[in-house]
Design a protein around this motif. Sequence first.
Motif, PDB file in Angstrom:
ATOM      1  N   UNK A   1     -21.807 -54.497  36.465  1.00 53.27           N
ATOM      2  CA  UNK A   1     -20.727 -54.216  37.402  1.00 53.27           C
ATOM      3  C   UNK A   1     -20.984 -52.961  38.235  1.00 53.27           C
ATOM      4  N   UNK A   2     -21.546 -51.932  37.604  1.00 51.00           N
ATOM      5  CA  UNK A   2     -21.757 -50.681  38.347  1.00 51.00           C
ATOM      6  C   UNK A   2     -22.812 -50.856  39.429  1.00 51.00           C
ATOM      7  N   UNK A   3     -23.891 -51.564  39.055  1.00 52.52           N
ATOM      8  CA  UNK A   3     -24.934 -51.854  40.023  1.00 52.52           C
ATOM      9  C   UNK A   3     -24.345 -52.679  41.172  1.00 52.52           C
ATOM     10  N   UNK A   4     -23.497 -53.632  40.827  1.00 52.12           N
ATOM     11  CA  UNK A   4     -22.888 -54.490  41.838  1.00 52.12           C
ATOM     12  C   UNK A   4     -22.097 -53.647  42.835  1.00 52.12           C
ATOM     13  N   UNK A   5     -21.320 -52.726  42.323  1.00 48.25           N
ATOM     14  CA  UNK A   5     -20.517 -51.865  43.206  1.00 48.25           C
ATOM     15  C   UNK A   5     -21.423 -51.098  44.160  1.00 48.25           C
ATOM     16  N   UNK A   6     -22.514 -50.513  43.608  1.00 50.10           N
ATOM     17  CA  UNK A   6     -23.425 -49.720  44.421  1.00 50.10           C
ATOM     18  C   UNK A   6     -24.069 -50.578  45.507  1.00 50.10           C
ATOM     19  N   UNK A   7     -24.575 -51.755  45.120  1.00 49.67           N
ATOM     20  CA  UNK A   7     -25.265 -52.620  46.077  1.00 49.67           C
ATOM     21  C   UNK A   7     -24.315 -53.058  47.192  1.00 49.67           C
ATOM     22  N   UNK A   8     -23.103 -53.459  46.813  1.00 53.66           N
ATOM     23  CA  UNK A   8     -22.155 -53.921  47.825  1.00 53.66           C
ATOM     24  C   UNK A   8     -21.743 -52.773  48.748  1.00 53.66           C
ATOM     25  N   UNK A   9     -21.704 -51.570  48.189  1.00 56.21           N
ATOM     26  CA  UNK A   9     -21.343 -50.405  48.992  1.00 56.21           C
ATOM     27  C   UNK A   9     -22.406 -50.166  50.060  1.00 56.21           C
ATOM     28  N   UNK A  10     -23.664 -50.145  49.631  1.00 58.51           N
ATOM     29  CA  UNK A  10     -24.763 -49.930  50.573  1.00 58.51           C
ATOM     30  C   UNK A  10     -24.759 -51.015  51.648  1.00 58.51           C
ATOM     31  N   UNK A  11     -24.574 -52.265  51.215  1.00 62.92           N
ATOM     32  CA  UNK A  11     -24.590 -53.365  52.180  1.00 62.92           C
ATOM     33  C   UNK A  11     -23.461 -53.207  53.196  1.00 62.92           C
ATOM     34  N   UNK A  12     -22.299 -52.706  52.760  1.00 63.41           N
ATOM     35  CA  UNK A  12     -21.216 -52.553  53.740  1.00 63.41           C
ATOM     36  C   UNK A  12     -21.463 -51.372  54.665  1.00 63.41           C
ATOM     37  N   UNK A  13     -22.138 -50.346  54.164  1.00 59.59           N
ATOM     38  CA  UNK A  13     -22.485 -49.228  55.048  1.00 59.59           C
ATOM     39  C   UNK A  13     -23.398 -49.725  56.176  1.00 59.59           C
ATOM     40  N   UNK A  14     -24.384 -50.537  55.808  1.00 61.52           N
ATOM     41  CA  UNK A  14     -25.338 -51.029  56.797  1.00 61.52           C
ATOM     42  C   UNK A  14     -24.614 -51.753  57.931  1.00 61.52           C
ATOM     43  N   UNK A  15     -23.618 -52.563  57.565  1.00 59.23           N
ATOM     44  CA  UNK A  15     -22.925 -53.339  58.589  1.00 59.23           C
ATOM     45  C   UNK A  15     -22.182 -52.429  59.571  1.00 59.23           C
ATOM     46  N   UNK A  16     -21.810 -51.227  59.110  1.00 59.32           N
ATOM     47  CA  UNK A  16     -21.054 -50.349  60.015  1.00 59.32           C
ATOM     48  C   UNK A  16     -21.956 -49.657  61.035  1.00 59.32           C
TER      49      UNK A  16
END
Lengths: 221, 392
Positions: free
Chosen positions: A47-62
């Motif tokens: 779960x923690x890795x998932x949070x980190x990965x999804x966070x990075x991916x959303x930063x990229x989109x911005x």
Amino acid sequence: MELIQYALDNLGLLLDRTIEHIALVGVAVGLATLTGVPIGIAITKNERLAKAVLYVASIIVTIPSIALFGIMIPILSIIGHGIGYVPAVIAVLLYSQLPIIRNTYTAINNVDPALREAARGIGMSQNQRLRQVEIPLAIPIIMAGVRTAVVLNIGVMAIAAYIGAGGLGTFISRGISQSDPRQLIVGAVAVSLLAIIVDYSLLALQKRLTPRGMERAATTA
Amino acid sequence: MIRLDNLTKVFDTPKGAVTAADHISMEVPAGEICILLGPSGCGKTTTLKMINRIVRPTSGKVFIDGEDTSALDTQELRRNLGYVIQQIGLFPNMTIEENITAVPRLLGWDKDRYKRRARELMDMIALDADAFLKRYPSELSGGQQQRIGVARALAADPPVMLMDEPFGAIDPINRAVIQDEFLKMQQELKKTIMFVSHDIDEAIKMGNRIAIFREGKLVQYSPPDDLLAAPRNAFVESFLGEDRALKRLNLVKVRELASDEIGVVRPEDTLATALERIEGFGYQNAILMINDKRQPVGIIHRSVARTTSGYCRDHFQSVPTVVSLDDDLRKVASLMFAYDMTWMPCVDDEGRVCGQITQRAITHHLGSRYRATQSSGPGDDTGTPTPSAAEE
Ligand SMILES: Nc1ncnc2c1ncn2[C@@H]1O[C@H](COP(=O)(O)OP(=O)(O)O)[C@@H](O)[C@H]1O
Ligand SMILES: [Mg+2]
């Protein structure tokens, strides 16, 4: 009238650019699917890795696409691809990660725990569970993520004309630089139409890929 | 055979440790159905799931056919234990055929063999193979899905079945039908079955033995009739309900209590003979009249026999009802109330009168077990039973 005349006069070029555009987005989202789906599956285990990965991916989109191209020019220049095809594909690849990873992650996580338990209970290994149960059940939602990525990036790819990647964006960029509204509008309309048509085609594909027994579930989802 | 040896599960939760199963020791003999019964949250599911390691035991051991299962590979173990979950859990992306052949395919059976097996299984659960094998679970009714769930668990013919409230999700009428079908199947298959239920009537109907759980502990482990006749403590007693004596009626067949002695008359006998026999046998109000084939054809009432003269064939009334030797006492009791009778003639498979069953015999049967257990039963009615006390 003038616009239609212009479009008809340049039909050959318009088609070439459209195919170029589809090819660029297709290659990039294809690569993004090949990377995003495995990542999405892998992070369901932590779960923690998932949070980190999804966070990075959303930063990229911005990151605005123009800025992303700007950043890549000096980096990719090292290997001689500062502009053109390569940075365009990489940008789309990056932008596609969020919808694809997020949908894959959500879909696998949302598989009914009873089904997962039934699969374990009859003696399936983790891989067998993924291949025979979890991924087939997740396909409609994963496909929805791919669709989002494609539609989003048909727009992004239009901007990639500025770094010489080609595609329908060239009509728009020329229209602006030559103050020619005909080119600008034809390019913009073509991009929109392409997005709509591709969205519907992928929806049809998604329905075909949905396992037959789940059609009811998939249409309500 | 399944043997649990001090099987224990402690869950670590944010609110502290929860002991879901506390030193459970019990044994299910080969070919029998054992029902784990108790109120919600008492640890039945946890105990069941420790057997196929869906839940990892905190301590204790599980033996199957004498073999300690902790030495076995988990997937290997599970493929040899049929598992039916409460939520049915059919794979919606697979056809019925793919669902019920899931385990054989995992075991690497060749295609011919598992296809043949699929048809066999459909026969077993009384569903038409041609109509259903190629369909998907969402196209089936709840009862049909539940049958498919059982078929999937039976597919590789495992000697042991684990079933967690397998018939819980269907309406009472269909449930009774499936229960009957399953019992019929079990008579041939003779699986060793651990079966979770929270329904006392289901437990009595399905179980060779019943294990009553309370707050993670095994409180009593007995055959249904013993359980109903001699609940070990107040908790078991209240769980079984105040009508538990009536529930026992389900368990006893007419055959066990019928007397083969029955006074009868023939149509050609006189009413005087009838009266003589009624008094000779000590009957209160009537006597049965049978024909040459010993079939029941009428009833001669005492009042008629006493006040009238003539032949029985001219003065009988119709037989209200008869019971067969394989009926259970619940049906008999119900008929006795309905027809206001204190006895019923019993007939054999050919419809010949072979005896009678009386209300006295029924009450005596129920009462004798109570009297026996009250005089020799366990003294402590309230204390917690030790694990050894639970092993009957
Ligand atoms: N995975 C779990 N984590 C924490 N507590 C659990 C878990 N599973 C069951 N429990 C607790 O263990 C107890 C027994 O549960 P369970 O075996 O499911 O009961 P039953 O099947 O008899 O209704 C309950 O108090 C339940 O809350
Ligand atoms: Mg339960």
